[in-house]
Design a protein around this motif. Structure first.
Motif, PDB file in Angstrom:
ATOM      1  N   THR A  31       0.826  -1.206   0.000  1.00  0.00           N
ATOM      2  CA  THR A  31       0.000   0.000   0.000  1.00  0.00           C
ATOM      3  C   THR A  31       0.858   1.254   0.000  1.00  0.00           C
ATOM      4  N   ALA A  46       0.782   4.349  -2.769  1.00  0.00           N
ATOM      5  CA  ALA A  46       0.565   5.733  -2.361  1.00  0.00           C
ATOM      6  C   ALA A  46       1.620   6.671  -2.936  1.00  0.00           C
ATOM      7  N   TYR A  94      -5.435   4.700  -6.991  1.00  0.00           N
ATOM      8  CA  TYR A  94      -6.341   5.080  -5.907  1.00  0.00           C
ATOM      9  C   TYR A  94      -7.448   4.036  -5.737  1.00  0.00           C
ATOM     10  N   ILE A 120      -6.049   0.829  -4.174  1.00  0.00           N
ATOM     11  CA  ILE A 120      -5.916   0.910  -2.717  1.00  0.00           C
ATOM     12  C   ILE A 120      -7.276   0.753  -2.045  1.00  0.00           C
ATOM     13  N   TYR A 172      -6.507   1.040   6.492  1.00  0.00           N
ATOM     14  CA  TYR A 172      -5.594   0.593   5.435  1.00  0.00           C
ATOM     15  C   TYR A 172      -4.680  -0.518   5.942  1.00  0.00           C
ATOM     16  N   THR A 228       2.495   3.937   6.722  1.00  0.00           N
ATOM     17  CA  THR A 228       1.690   3.753   5.516  1.00  0.00           C
ATOM     18  C   THR A 228       0.501   4.707   5.500  1.00  0.00           C
ATOM     19  N   VAL A 276      -0.315   7.420   2.573  1.00  0.00           N
ATOM     20  CA  VAL A 276      -1.581   7.398   1.832  1.00  0.00           C
ATOM     21  C   VAL A 276      -2.218   8.781   1.918  1.00  0.00           C
ATOM     22  N   TYR A 301      -2.974  11.009  -1.374  1.00  0.00           N
ATOM     23  CA  TYR A 301      -4.361  11.412  -1.615  1.00  0.00           C
ATOM     24  C   TYR A 301      -4.513  12.939  -1.589  1.00  0.00           C
TER      25      TYR A 301
END
Length: 393
Positions: free
Chosen positions: A112, A116, A142, A145, A155, A184, A188, A192
């Motif tokens: 993950t 990202a 995206y 994930i 996550y 992580t 992320v 994002y």
């Protein structure tokens, strides 16, 4: 003080960091070389990690955005092509962990964290290139994930090529194998945030709000005034660990997300936490004009790692901008001076040392370039300091 710092940091970016990473470009097999050892030997057959390539793509995209030197776009495009051609899994989706020097897949793990960073890079590249394909690929990751790398509670970490859960050995520092990590989740959030900034997608915004609430409700330890680092699936902390570098990095990255979202209610909940962090770091980890690495089970690690120092300069300057408390400005300047004197490698053909010990001697065991040693932290420090000082002035 600010004018001197501005000039020094801008010079470090333009005349040292950018030229160094230009020379790491692999014109023969694509992408960028994956290993330059401490003795400055370039290992042209070393693995090429997706994280390193993504961070280089992000770096050159943002270097162009700041400096408007069109040559920098060519380097970004070179990294973008290698990412798209070699790391994307056209069968199962997502990006692989690493490739051999020729671009064939070496490690097919889907992490993950890796997805990202590719989103982060692709979003920045779209911002400068206006290449719709880059944005489409960012949204493809995206969706990967959101559909394959998380559950209802948050996550998850590491997967096989076809997205079956596997052991999270990529981020299993300190002898811990965790099902969820602060690290992580932070990145992320970072990826994002950049995707939302360039797209204004309502769905991305919804998940950014979810992540910020997780940061406040699951990751943040109000009693210890720190983030917990490694968790089981139910968000039980697995180790007594205080990661100073990640905390100071979080303080300004979360503020950046709040700025991009412009949600007053969310700011009321989250901003008090990001105000606490730099005061806590200043009191607990700021020593000898630098910031310690971490504290595990009550014992401090005395090494000074390049990325921790870079993030501390940004975090302290961000805190100064928020509070107007001069001690943060003094700390930012002091850590920059420490970097300039001890972390920046003065040898021709080098960049920054990985770390120095408490006597300020560099570790000869750590390379100058490898999968994690990249222009992301120090390059970003330069971008942030230059742009922030411009705003302050």
């Amino acid at each position: 003080m600010l004018e001197e710092m501005f000039a020094e940091v801008e010079s470090e970016l333009i005349y040292h960091i950018i030229p160094f990473w230009k020379k790491i470009k692999d014109d023969e097999r694509g992408g960028f070389y994956g290993l330059l050892d401490f003795d400055l030997n370039l290992h042209k057959d070393a693995e090429k990690s997706c994280i390193l390539n993504s961070r280089i793509l992000w770096f050159f995209s943002n270097a162009y955005k700041m400096l408007e030197d069109k040559e920098l776009v060519d380097y970004a495009k070179h990294a973008y092509k290698f990412l798209c051609d070699k790391f994307f899994d056209k069968e199962n989706g997502g990006v692989f962990w690493s490739a051999n020097a020729d671009g064939s897949i070496l490690d097919s793990t889907k992490h993950t964290y890796n997805q990202a960073f590719a989103i982060y890079a692709l979003s920045s590249y779209y911002d400068i290139s206006h290449d719709r394909n880059a944005l489409d690929k960012a949204f493809e990751l995206y969706k990967t994930i959101e559909t394959k790398c998380r559950d209802a509670d948050g996550y998850l970490e590491s997967f096989t090529a076809d997205f079956k859960p596997n052991e999270n050995d990529k981020l299993s520092e300190n002898g811990v194998t965790a099902e969820r990590t602060m690290n992580t989740l932070l990145h992320v959030l970072e990826g994002y945030t950049e995707l939302y900034r360039v797209s204004r997608s309502a769905d991305v915004k919804k998940n950014l709000v979810f992540i910020l609430n997780q940061f406040a409700d699951k990751i943040w330890n109000p009693k210890e005034q720190r983030q917990e680092v490694f968790f089981d699936k139910n968000f039980n902390s697995l180790i007594d660990l205080y990661s100073y570098g990640h905390d100071i990095e979080t303080s300004w990255l979360v503020d950046r997300t709040l700025e991009v979202l412009a949600d007053d209610e969310l700011r009321k909940k989250i901003a008090p936490i990001t105000e606490i962090i730099p005061y806590r770091i200043l009191k607990t980890a700021y020593k000898d004009n630098s910031v310690l690495n971490e504290c595990e089970r009550g014992k401090n690690s005395e090494i000074r790692i390049w990325w921790v120092q870079a993030e501390s300069v940004v975090g302290f300057l961000n805190a100064y901008q928020k509070t107007n408390d001069k001690k943060f400005l003094d700390a930012a300047k002091s850590v920059w001076s420490y970097i300039k004197n001890y972390i920046v490698d003065k040898r021709a053909g080098s960049e920054w040392f990985w770390c120095v010990d408490s006597e300020r001697k560099p570790s000869t065991r750590q390379p100058i370039v490898e999968p994690w040693k990249c222009p992301y932290h120090n390059g970003r420090m330069c971008f942030e300091i230059v742009s922030r000082i411009k705003r302050i002035k």
